[in-house]
Design an enzyme around this catalytic site. Structure first.
Site, PDB file in Angstrom:
ATOM      1  NE  ARG A   1      35.714  42.108  43.953  1.00  0.00           N
ATOM      2  CZ  ARG A   1      37.009  41.930  42.930  1.00  0.00           C
ATOM      3  NH1 ARG A   1      37.570  42.576  42.278  1.00  0.00           N
ATOM      4  NH2 ARG A   1      37.271  40.944  42.688  1.00  0.00           N
ATOM      5  CG  HIS A  24      39.265  42.082  45.998  1.00  0.00           C
ATOM      6  ND1 HIS A  24      38.206  41.566  46.947  1.00  0.00           N
ATOM      7  CD2 HIS A  24      40.623  42.001  47.687  1.00  0.00           C
ATOM      8  CE1 HIS A  24      38.089  41.507  48.343  1.00  0.00           C
ATOM      9  NE2 HIS A  24      39.112  41.734  48.433  1.00  0.00           N
ATOM     10  CE1 TYR A  65      41.784  38.616  40.403  1.00  0.00           C
ATOM     11  CE2 TYR A  65      39.468  38.731  39.923  1.00  0.00           C
ATOM     12  CZ  TYR A  65      40.611  38.965  40.459  1.00  0.00           C
ATOM     13  OH  TYR A  65      40.280  40.084  41.726  1.00  0.00           O
TER      14      TYR A  65
END
Ligand SMILES: Cc1ncc(C[n+]2csc(CCOP(=O)(O)OP(=O)(O)O)c2C)c(N)n1
Length: 357
Positions: free
Chosen positions: A255, A259, A268
């Protein structure tokens, strides 16, 4: 102690990240077909970029980007036939465009209007499914119906790596395996479930092997290689429609965007990780392959980008010209019959909406 059983997970790839073939491509992968797939992947990317821009300027509620997943999604759509049923999660626009879902419908949905799920194209496909893993049960149920009716159709569903930790996922796989349903379950393993990395999600060496416990064929595929995705999906779907049972497919990809637009993945994920993955993304390698074949050049690329932009812009105009639904919809589509207090609330809501223009 002796060994009760042993298992293997095959891995499929035709094009490496640099677009070089690692073995002969399948017969179907000719100039016409690969150009078609490349054009669709490009269209998806242009659409995705525009959708993010719309969200950033307050014209979409939120949006789940599919950046980096183009090969996985377009490959799934390309392998399906009209009669199959697709049970998506929430970012498989590439598969859906292949099946005739309109860009304006995707925008409508993410703009907060449920009518976006009323696809003008595929009448048997399911709406977007945000509750993780429930779509797997919808697909198993559909596949059961196809088998019961003796129809030569298959149900295809997609889940993320995080979704494979859900109970619904295992229940659907178990049913598909036990009843040998015409079911093809896909997990698009993009290595992150929002901020949870795959290493914290599971102790499994591959996600594909989760299908072994359900008694089905399992395969892992390079999800950035559209030739591999389409080929594996085509074989699995053919097998399913011929009554030869279900398959579980793990597609390895990444990805590249957040998100959703409500998330900031920089909190993160390291930039180094993202940059390393960006080099393996699906458009680069197919463009390199078709260029090496002499089928593609920079001028064609420019024309294509211009065409895609026009098509996407037209979809945005269409989306923005659709009148918002009436407030009465939230009453009319939730209840078979309205109780007195609800009827009263419905009237108040209509009056208020009129008063506020
Ligand atoms: C049943 C359920 N639990 C939690 C959520 C909240 N949620 C939305 S997306 C998401 C992560 C999904 O990650 P993954 O399955 O890896 O798919 P990806 O979005 O990365 O493609 C979660 C936990 C949800 N939508 N549904």
């Amino acid at each position: 102690m002796s060994i009760a059983a042993t298992f293997e997970i095959p891995f499929e790839q035709f094009l490496d990240p640099k677009g070089k073939p690692v073995k002969d491509l399948p017969k179907w992968a000719d100039k016409e077909e690969l150009l078609k797939l490349y054009k669709m992947m490009t269209k998806v990317r242009v659409f995705d970029t525009k959708a993010i821009a719309l969200q950033r300027t307050g014209k979409l509620g939120t949006y789940a980007s599919c950046l980096g997943h183009e090969a996985a999604h377009v490959g799934i759509g390309a392998a399906m036939i009209e009669e199959d049923a697709f049970c998506p999660m929430y970012r498989e626009y590439g598969a859906q465009f292949m099946r005739g879902v309109k860009m304006s419908e995707v925008l409508l949905y993410w703009g907060g209007d449920e009518r976006g799920s009323n696809f003008s194209g595929p009448q048997h496909d399911f709406p977007w499914c945000v509750p993780i893993a429930t779509q797997y049960l919808h697909a198993a149920g559909s596949a059961m119906a196809f088998k019961y009716r003796g129809e030569k159709r298959a149900a295809v569903t997609v889940i993320g790596d995080g979704g494979t930790s859900e109970g619904d996922f295992y229940e659907a796989l178990n049913a598909a395996g036990a009843w040998q349903l015409p079911f093809v379950g896909v997990t698009v393993n993009n290595k992150w479930a929002i901020s949870v990395p795959l290493s914290k999600q599971t102790a499994c060496e591959t996600l594909a092997q989760k299908g072994i416990a359900a008694g089905m064929d399992c395969v892992q595929v390079d999800g950035n290689d559209i030739v591999a995705v389409r080929d594996v999906m085509q074989n699995a779907l053919h097998k399913a429609r011929e009554g030869k049972g279900p398959t579980f497919v793990e597609m390895l990809t990444y990805r590249l965007h957040d998100h959703t637009t409500a998330d900031d993945a920089r909190r993160y994920r390291s930039d180094d990780e993202v940059e390393a993955e960006r080099k393996k993304e699906p458009l680069i390698r197919l463009r390199q392959y078709i260029t090496d074949q002499g089928w593609w050049d920079e001028d064609q690329e420019k024309v294509l980008l211009e065409e895609c932009k026009k098509e996407v812009d037209a979809a945005v105009v269409e989306y923005q010209s659709i009148e918002a639904p009436g407030v009465e919809d939230m009453f009319d589509y939730h209840f078979e019959e309205l109780t007195d207090p609800l009827s009263e609330q419905r009237e108040i809501a209509i009056k208020e909406a009129r008063r506020n223009g």
